[in-house]
Design a protein around this motif. Sequence first.
Motif, PDB file in Angstrom:
ATOM      1  N   ASP A 109       0.862  -1.175   0.000  1.00 32.58           N
ATOM      2  CA  ASP A 109       0.000   0.000   0.000  1.00 32.58           C
ATOM      3  C   ASP A 109       0.900   1.227   0.000  1.00 32.58           C
ATOM      4  O   ASP A 109       1.616   1.464   0.980  1.00 32.58           O
ATOM      5  CB  ASP A 109      -0.900  -0.020   1.236  1.00 32.58           C
ATOM      6  CG  ASP A 109      -1.967   1.061   1.215  1.00 32.58           C
ATOM      7  OD1 ASP A 109      -1.803   2.057   0.478  1.00 32.58           O
ATOM      8  OD2 ASP A 109      -2.969   0.915   1.927  1.00 32.58           O
ATOM      9  N   PRO A 110       0.893   2.012  -1.079  1.00 32.65           N
ATOM     10  CA  PRO A 110       1.807   3.158  -1.166  1.00 32.65           C
ATOM     11  C   PRO A 110       1.568   4.237  -0.109  1.00 32.65           C
ATOM     12  O   PRO A 110       2.428   5.070   0.113  1.00 32.65           O
ATOM     13  CB  PRO A 110       1.580   3.701  -2.570  1.00 32.65           C
ATOM     14  CG  PRO A 110       0.275   3.166  -3.003  1.00 32.65           C
ATOM     15  CD  PRO A 110       0.069   1.875  -2.270  1.00 32.65           C
ATOM     16  N   GLN A 125       4.065  -1.117  10.191  1.00 32.29           N
ATOM     17  CA  GLN A 125       2.735  -1.189   9.592  1.00 32.29           C
ATOM     18  C   GLN A 125       1.609  -0.889  10.582  1.00 32.29           C
ATOM     19  O   GLN A 125       0.448  -1.187  10.321  1.00 32.29           O
ATOM     20  CB  GLN A 125       2.543  -2.568   8.968  1.00 32.29           C
ATOM     21  CG  GLN A 125       3.441  -2.824   7.785  1.00 32.29           C
ATOM     22  CD  GLN A 125       3.108  -1.920   6.613  1.00 32.29           C
ATOM     23  OE1 GLN A 125       2.011  -1.949   6.086  1.00 32.29           O
ATOM     24  NE2 GLN A 125       4.069  -1.084   6.222  1.00 32.29           N
ATOM     25  N   THR A 126       1.934  -0.241  11.689  1.00 33.36           N
ATOM     26  CA  THR A 126       0.921   0.074  12.698  1.00 33.36           C
ATOM     27  C   THR A 126      -0.177   0.963  12.130  1.00 33.36           C
ATOM     28  O   THR A 126      -1.369   0.705  12.329  1.00 33.36           O
ATOM     29  CB  THR A 126       1.573   0.752  13.915  1.00 33.36           C
ATOM     30  OG1 THR A 126       2.562  -0.123  14.441  1.00 33.36           O
ATOM     31  CG2 THR A 126       0.558   1.073  14.984  1.00 33.36           C
ATOM     32  N   ARG A 127       0.193   2.005  11.416  1.00 33.38           N
ATOM     33  CA  ARG A 127      -0.805   2.915  10.844  1.00 33.38           C
ATOM     34  C   ARG A 127      -1.642   2.215   9.777  1.00 33.38           C
ATOM     35  O   ARG A 127      -2.830   2.474   9.636  1.00 33.38           O
ATOM     36  CB  ARG A 127      -0.130   4.146  10.274  1.00 33.38           C
ATOM     37  CG  ARG A 127       0.527   4.995  11.373  1.00 33.38           C
ATOM     38  CD  ARG A 127       1.278   6.165  10.802  1.00 33.38           C
ATOM     39  NE  ARG A 127       0.339   7.228  10.518  1.00 33.38           N
ATOM     40  CZ  ARG A 127       0.606   8.252   9.723  1.00 33.38           C
ATOM     41  NH1 ARG A 127       1.772   8.344   9.126  1.00 33.38           N
ATOM     42  NH2 ARG A 127      -0.296   9.182   9.519  1.00 33.38           N
ATOM     43  N   HIS A 141      -6.835  -8.082   9.675  1.00 38.77           N
ATOM     44  CA  HIS A 141      -6.606  -9.321  10.420  1.00 38.77           C
ATOM     45  C   HIS A 141      -5.213  -9.885  10.167  1.00 38.77           C
ATOM     46  O   HIS A 141      -4.672 -10.573  11.019  1.00 38.77           O
ATOM     47  CB  HIS A 141      -7.672 -10.371  10.091  1.00 38.77           C
ATOM     48  CG  HIS A 141      -8.801 -10.371  11.060  1.00 38.77           C
ATOM     49  ND1 HIS A 141      -8.797 -11.099  12.216  1.00 38.77           N
ATOM     50  CD2 HIS A 141      -9.961  -9.680  11.067  1.00 38.77           C
ATOM     51  CE1 HIS A 141      -9.900 -10.874  12.891  1.00 38.77           C
ATOM     52  NE2 HIS A 141     -10.628 -10.016  12.212  1.00 38.77           N
ATOM     53  N   SER A 142      -4.633  -9.591   9.021  1.00 36.06           N
ATOM     54  CA  SER A 142      -3.270 -10.044   8.731  1.00 36.06           C
ATOM     55  C   SER A 142      -2.228  -9.175   9.422  1.00 36.06           C
ATOM     56  O   SER A 142      -1.180  -9.657   9.824  1.00 36.06           O
ATOM     57  CB  SER A 142      -3.009 -10.010   7.226  1.00 36.06           C
ATOM     58  OG  SER A 142      -3.788 -10.947   6.562  1.00 36.06           O
ATOM     59  N   LEU A 143      -2.510  -7.874   9.547  1.00 41.82           N
ATOM     60  CA  LEU A 143      -1.510  -6.929  10.059  1.00 41.82           C
ATOM     61  C   LEU A 143      -1.608  -6.660  11.559  1.00 41.82           C
ATOM     62  O   LEU A 143      -0.584  -6.426  12.203  1.00 41.82           O
ATOM     63  CB  LEU A 143      -1.632  -5.593   9.324  1.00 41.82           C
ATOM     64  CG  LEU A 143      -1.280  -5.588   7.845  1.00 41.82           C
ATOM     65  CD1 LEU A 143      -1.582  -4.213   7.253  1.00 41.82           C
ATOM     66  CD2 LEU A 143       0.174  -5.947   7.629  1.00 41.82           C
ATOM     67  N   CYS A 144      -2.804  -6.656  12.094  1.00 39.29           N
ATOM     68  CA  CYS A 144      -3.005  -6.208  13.476  1.00 39.29           C
ATOM     69  C   CYS A 144      -2.872  -7.345  14.487  1.00 39.29           C
ATOM     70  O   CYS A 144      -3.394  -8.435  14.258  1.00 39.29           O
ATOM     71  CB  CYS A 144      -4.399  -5.612  13.642  1.00 39.29           C
ATOM     72  SG  CYS A 144      -4.740  -4.190  12.608  1.00 39.29           S
ATOM     73  N   PRO A 145      -2.239  -7.065  15.617  1.00 39.86           N
ATOM     74  CA  PRO A 145      -2.263  -8.040  16.717  1.00 39.86           C
ATOM     75  C   PRO A 145      -3.706  -8.211  17.216  1.00 39.86           C
ATOM     76  O   PRO A 145      -4.462  -7.246  17.298  1.00 39.86           O
ATOM     77  CB  PRO A 145      -1.398  -7.398  17.799  1.00 39.86           C
ATOM     78  CG  PRO A 145      -0.583  -6.378  17.094  1.00 39.86           C
ATOM     79  CD  PRO A 145      -1.404  -5.913  15.929  1.00 39.86           C
ATOM     80  N   MET A 146      -4.073  -9.426  17.523  1.00 43.27           N
ATOM     81  CA  MET A 146      -5.447  -9.691  17.942  1.00 43.27           C
ATOM     82  C   MET A 146      -5.823  -8.938  19.213  1.00 43.27           C
ATOM     83  O   MET A 146      -6.980  -8.562  19.386  1.00 43.27           O
ATOM     84  CB  MET A 146      -5.671 -11.190  18.138  1.00 43.27           C
ATOM     85  CG  MET A 146      -5.727 -11.961  16.827  1.00 43.27           C
ATOM     86  SD  MET A 146      -6.848 -11.249  15.598  1.00 43.27           S
ATOM     87  CE  MET A 146      -8.413 -11.408  16.403  1.00 43.27           C
TER      88      MET A 146
END
Length: 88
Positions: free
Chosen positions: A20-21, A28-30, A64-69
Amino acid sequence: MLDVDCQVPSMGRWPTPPFDPRFPNQNQTRNCYQNFLDYHRCVKNMNRRGKSTQPCEYYFRVYHSLCPMSWVQRWTEQIKNGTFAGKI
């Protein structure tokens, strides 16, 4: 915005989220937070219009792929309690 149709893989296969540009850095938090917001905004708008929420699935899968549950659970609980800081 990103072209969702081009980036949705077949149902059984979900690789890492595409580049994602808007978020070129390693952190990748944001990206996680923005996709969480985008998903909930999408669902809200589609429900208001009486349409299927299937196009929102892209955002769901990305966050769901990037964020901690633990973050997702906390944010979901805050939305239910009305204390979530983001604008949905």
